[in-house]
Design an enzyme around this catalytic site. Structure first.
Site, PDB file in Angstrom:
ATOM      1  N   LYS A  75     -10.269   4.374  -5.122  1.00  0.00           N
ATOM      2  CA  LYS A  75      -9.000   5.303  -4.563  1.00  0.00           C
ATOM      3  C   LYS A  75      -8.498   5.862  -5.856  1.00  0.00           C
ATOM      4  CE  LYS A  75      -6.476   1.461  -3.085  1.00  0.00           C
ATOM      5  NZ  LYS A  75      -7.298   0.394  -3.176  1.00  0.00           N
ATOM      6  N   ARG A 106      -6.754 -10.914  -3.640  1.00  0.00           N
ATOM      7  CA  ARG A 106      -6.404  -9.452  -3.422  1.00  0.00           C
ATOM      8  C   ARG A 106      -7.094  -9.199  -1.922  1.00  0.00           C
ATOM      9  NH1 ARG A 106      -7.549  -7.008  -8.860  1.00  0.00           N
ATOM     10  NH2 ARG A 106      -7.023  -5.120  -8.007  1.00  0.00           N
ATOM     11  N   ARG A 143     -14.670  -3.590 -14.321  1.00  0.00           N
ATOM     12  CA  ARG A 143     -13.502  -2.927 -14.596  1.00  0.00           C
ATOM     13  C   ARG A 143     -12.575  -3.524 -15.517  1.00  0.00           C
ATOM     14  NH1 ARG A 143      -9.705  -0.300  -9.868  1.00  0.00           N
ATOM     15  NH2 ARG A 143      -8.556  -2.188  -9.823  1.00  0.00           N
ATOM     16  N   ARG A 178       0.655  -0.688   2.324  1.00  0.00           N
ATOM     17  CA  ARG A 178      -0.335  -1.803   2.337  1.00  0.00           C
ATOM     18  C   ARG A 178       0.116  -2.824   3.518  1.00  0.00           C
ATOM     19  NH1 ARG A 178      -1.798  -1.427  -3.627  1.00  0.00           N
ATOM     20  NH2 ARG A 178      -3.790  -2.746  -4.101  1.00  0.00           N
ATOM     21  N   ARG A 183      -6.881  -4.948 -17.232  1.00  0.00           N
ATOM     22  CA  ARG A 183      -6.123  -5.790 -16.391  1.00  0.00           C
ATOM     23  C   ARG A 183      -6.315  -7.076 -15.944  1.00  0.00           C
ATOM     24  NH1 ARG A 183      -5.425  -1.662 -11.236  1.00  0.00           N
ATOM     25  NH2 ARG A 183      -5.115  -3.488 -10.257  1.00  0.00           N
TER      26      ARG A 183
HETATM   27  P1  AMP Z   1      -3.655  -1.760  -7.500  1.00  0.00           P
HETATM   28  O1  AMP Z   1      -3.305  -1.168  -8.741  1.00  0.00           O
HETATM   29  O2  AMP Z   1      -3.176  -0.644  -6.246  1.00  0.00           O
HETATM   30  O3  AMP Z   1      -4.874  -2.393  -7.128  1.00  0.00           O
HETATM   31  O4  AMP Z   1      -2.385  -2.828  -7.095  1.00  0.00           O
HETATM   32  C1  AMP Z   1      -2.415  -3.894  -8.290  1.00  0.00           C
HETATM   33  C2  AMP Z   1      -1.244  -4.794  -7.672  1.00  0.00           C
HETATM   34  O5  AMP Z   1      -0.141  -4.090  -7.363  1.00  0.00           O
HETATM   35  C3  AMP Z   1      -1.624  -5.472  -6.153  1.00  0.00           C
HETATM   36  O6  AMP Z   1      -2.562  -6.489  -6.223  1.00  0.00           O
HETATM   37  C4  AMP Z   1      -0.229  -5.846  -5.760  1.00  0.00           C
HETATM   38  O7  AMP Z   1       0.062  -7.146  -6.255  1.00  0.00           O
HETATM   39  C5  AMP Z   1       0.792  -4.863  -6.294  1.00  0.00           C
HETATM   40  N1  AMP Z   1       0.920  -3.593  -5.468  1.00  0.00           N
HETATM   41  C6  AMP Z   1       0.416  -2.406  -5.734  1.00  0.00           C
HETATM   42  N2  AMP Z   1       0.818  -1.451  -4.673  1.00  0.00           N
HETATM   43  C7  AMP Z   1       1.469  -2.208  -3.530  1.00  0.00           C
HETATM   44  C8  AMP Z   1       2.171  -2.151  -2.316  1.00  0.00           C
HETATM   45  N3  AMP Z   1       1.927  -0.930  -1.971  1.00  0.00           N
HETATM   46  N4  AMP Z   1       2.735  -3.325  -1.700  1.00  0.00           N
HETATM   47  C9  AMP Z   1       2.616  -4.375  -2.357  1.00  0.00           C
HETATM   48  N5  AMP Z   1       1.946  -4.732  -3.430  1.00  0.00           N
HETATM   49  C10 AMP Z   1       1.389  -3.535  -4.277  1.00  0.00           C
END
Ligand code: AMP
Length: 193
Positions: free
Chosen positions: A14, A146, A128, A89, A134
């Site tokens: 994404k 996740r 990654r 989400r 991360r």
């Molecule tokens: P990402 O970088 O999009 O993979 O997000 C990393 C982490 O941030 C996720 O595993 C969630 O813990 C949190 N997170 C990111 N976006 C959201 C969202 N829209 N709703 C809830 N948690 C989020």
């Protein structure tokens, strides 16, 4: 306003594809994951609280991310449109987003789904994790968690947007550039339509 959601499980690409799409279509990128990590690095109360969820691979509570997105949108009134990356989400996030956009007489134009199977995703995320640093990409149990969150809370959004005729799925495996062109083809249908 052209508002796009880039949708898909963790590791689907994404972020990578958003970067390319926003350069081509001049949209404003909003990644809730990036915003949460920035809060965490700045050591804010919100960032520290969010980290308790992120480190376990759980979703951060809706009201926290919805508030962040609302601030971001109102701070960018000049934006010709947004790419929402990692948001919404959950169903409450999706309805909150519709309501926010209604205030601008706008809505979601298209949801582009990157479709990748789970084994490929785990491989990508672990890889990654080596370069991104991360922590949530380095532990297989967190990664699996996740995915569980994605299956239970996020995947239902696919049906939500399909019912509205807004969802287009694209296979997210192969060359980055080839996937990008498939996404562009879907975008161009909406722009022409
Ligand atoms: P990402 O970088 O999009 O993979 O997000 C990393 C982490 O941030 C996720 O595993 C969630 O813990 C949190 N997170 C990111 N976006 C959201 C969202 N829209 N709703 C809830 N948690 C989020």
């Amino acid at each position: 306003m052209l508002n796009l959601i880039i949708f898909g499980p963790p590791g689907a690409g994404k972020g990578t594809q958003s970067e390319k799409l926003l350069a081509k279509y001049h949209l404003k990128h909003i990644s809730t994951g990036d915003l949460l990590r920035a809060e965490r690095s700045a050591g804010t109360e919100l960032g520290n609280k969010a980290n308790e969820y992120i480190s376990k691979g759980e979703l951060v509570p809706d009201e926290v991310v919805i508030g962040m997105v609302r601030n971001f949108i109102s701070n960018h009134p000049e934006a010709p449109g947004f790419i929402f990356d990692g948001f919404p989400r959950t169903l409450p996030q999706a309805t909150a987003l519709d309501n926010m956009l209604l205030e601008f007489n706008a809505g979601i134009s298209l949801v582009l789904g990157l479709e990748v199977d789970e084994d490929e995703l785990v491989k990508r995320l672990l890889l990654r994790g080596i370069t991104s640093g991360r922590a949530d990409d380095q532990n297989e149990e967190t990664i699996r968690n996740r995915f569980r969150e994605y299956q239970n809370k996020t995947l239902p959004l696919q049906a939500f947007y399909k019912e509205q005729g807004k969802y287009s799925g694209v296979r997210g495996i192969g060359e980055v550039e080839a996937i990008f062109w498939d996404l562009c083809a879907e975008m161009d249908k909406v722009k022409k339509g």
